[in-house]
Design a protein around this motif. Structure first.
Motif, PDB file in Angstrom:
ATOM      1  N   VAL A  38       0.819  -1.222   0.000  1.00 46.06           N
ATOM      2  CA  VAL A  38       0.000   0.000   0.000  1.00 46.06           C
ATOM      3  C   VAL A  38       0.852   1.271   0.000  1.00 46.06           C
ATOM      4  O   VAL A  38       0.329   2.365   0.175  1.00 46.06           O
ATOM      5  N   ASP A  77      -0.050   8.174   2.211  1.00 45.19           N
ATOM      6  CA  ASP A  77      -1.509   8.116   2.160  1.00 45.19           C
ATOM      7  C   ASP A  77      -2.008   8.210   3.597  1.00 45.19           C
ATOM      8  O   ASP A  77      -1.586   7.444   4.452  1.00 45.19           O
ATOM      9  N   SER A 120      -9.335   4.783   1.234  1.00 44.61           N
ATOM     10  CA  SER A 120      -7.963   5.172   0.914  1.00 44.61           C
ATOM     11  C   SER A 120      -7.954   6.143  -0.259  1.00 44.61           C
ATOM     12  O   SER A 120      -8.972   6.365  -0.912  1.00 44.61           O
ATOM     13  N   ARG A 121      -6.800   6.687  -0.539  1.00 37.99           N
ATOM     14  CA  ARG A 121      -6.646   7.627  -1.649  1.00 37.99           C
ATOM     15  C   ARG A 121      -7.089   6.985  -2.970  1.00 37.99           C
ATOM     16  O   ARG A 121      -7.806   7.583  -3.757  1.00 37.99           O
ATOM     17  N   GLU A 122      -6.688   5.721  -3.189  1.00 41.25           N
ATOM     18  CA  GLU A 122      -7.047   5.029  -4.432  1.00 41.25           C
ATOM     19  C   GLU A 122      -8.552   4.816  -4.529  1.00 41.25           C
ATOM     20  O   GLU A 122      -9.149   4.957  -5.591  1.00 41.25           O
ATOM     21  N   GLU A 123      -9.183   4.462  -3.403  1.00 40.11           N
ATOM     22  CA  GLU A 123     -10.630   4.259  -3.392  1.00 40.11           C
ATOM     23  C   GLU A 123     -11.369   5.563  -3.677  1.00 40.11           C
ATOM     24  O   GLU A 123     -12.356   5.580  -4.403  1.00 40.11           O
ATOM     25  N   ILE A 125     -10.163   8.170  -5.393  1.00 37.26           N
ATOM     26  CA  ILE A 125      -9.931   8.503  -6.805  1.00 37.26           C
ATOM     27  C   ILE A 125     -10.853   7.672  -7.690  1.00 37.26           C
ATOM     28  O   ILE A 125     -11.464   8.189  -8.630  1.00 37.26           O
ATOM     29  N   ALA A 126     -10.974   6.386  -7.395  1.00 35.21           N
ATOM     30  CA  ALA A 126     -11.844   5.518  -8.198  1.00 35.21           C
ATOM     31  C   ALA A 126     -13.301   5.976  -8.135  1.00 35.21           C
ATOM     32  O   ALA A 126     -13.999   5.997  -9.151  1.00 35.21           O
TER      33      ALA A 126
END
Length: 163
Positions: A38, A77, A120-123, A125-126
């Motif tokens: 991560v 993150d 999270s940052r990725e979640e 952004i998605a």
């Protein structure tokens, strides 16, 4: 070592402090691997050096967690390290979260768990990309639908004219 720890405290979105007494080398390697996945890291440092590195830092208040055998988990993150640490603590009772810091905010155990539940940052952004992409696909569907309806009507008219 103090400078390196100081950079960790300055640049990390979240730092989680935990006791790790009794963890095997394999278990620590597993924790490190999960953190790497991560974009986070795990650091074992002498408490005295970590306390010196914390002096004057925004998260200086976590110095009181640095007693006994402590390990620092951290990530840029602001959620990743907390998620991994919380999940690992649930699986392994020898890994005990003491608290942590998110920027200037000190976190107790419940605070770390609350941060771990955040996306999270990725979640994020998605989900933003999904929100942006959804209206575009709706517009494309709306524009394409009348054309198919017109094509169907023209085909019906053609069939009637031929008959």
């Amino acid at each position: 070592m103090v400078d390196e720890l100081g950079q960790i405290f300055d640049s990390s979105g979240v730092v989680v402090v935990a006791h790790y007494e009794g963890l095997t080398v394999a278990q620590m390697q597993d924790l490190r691997a999960r953190m790497r996945e991560v974009g986070g890291s795990v650091r074992v440092a002498k408490n005295k050096l970590a306390k010196i590195a914390l002096e004057g830092k925004p998260c200086e208040s976590i110095a009181n967690f640095l007693t006994g055998m402590t390990v620092l988990t951290f990530s840029e993150d602001p959620v990743a390290a907390a998620k991994v640490a919380d999940a690992y603590a649930k699986e392994n009772d020898k890994f005990v979260i003491l608290g942590g810091a998110m920027g200037e905010n000190a976190l107790d155990v419940d605070g770390v768990k609350a941060v771990a539940k955040m996306p999270s940052r990725e979640e994020l952004i998605a989900s933003i990309v999904g929100c942006i992409g959804a209206p575009a696909s709706n517009i494309a569907g709306a524009i394409g639908a009348p054309a198919s309806n017109i094509a169907g009507i023209l085909s019906t008219i053609e069939d009637k004219a031929a008959a």
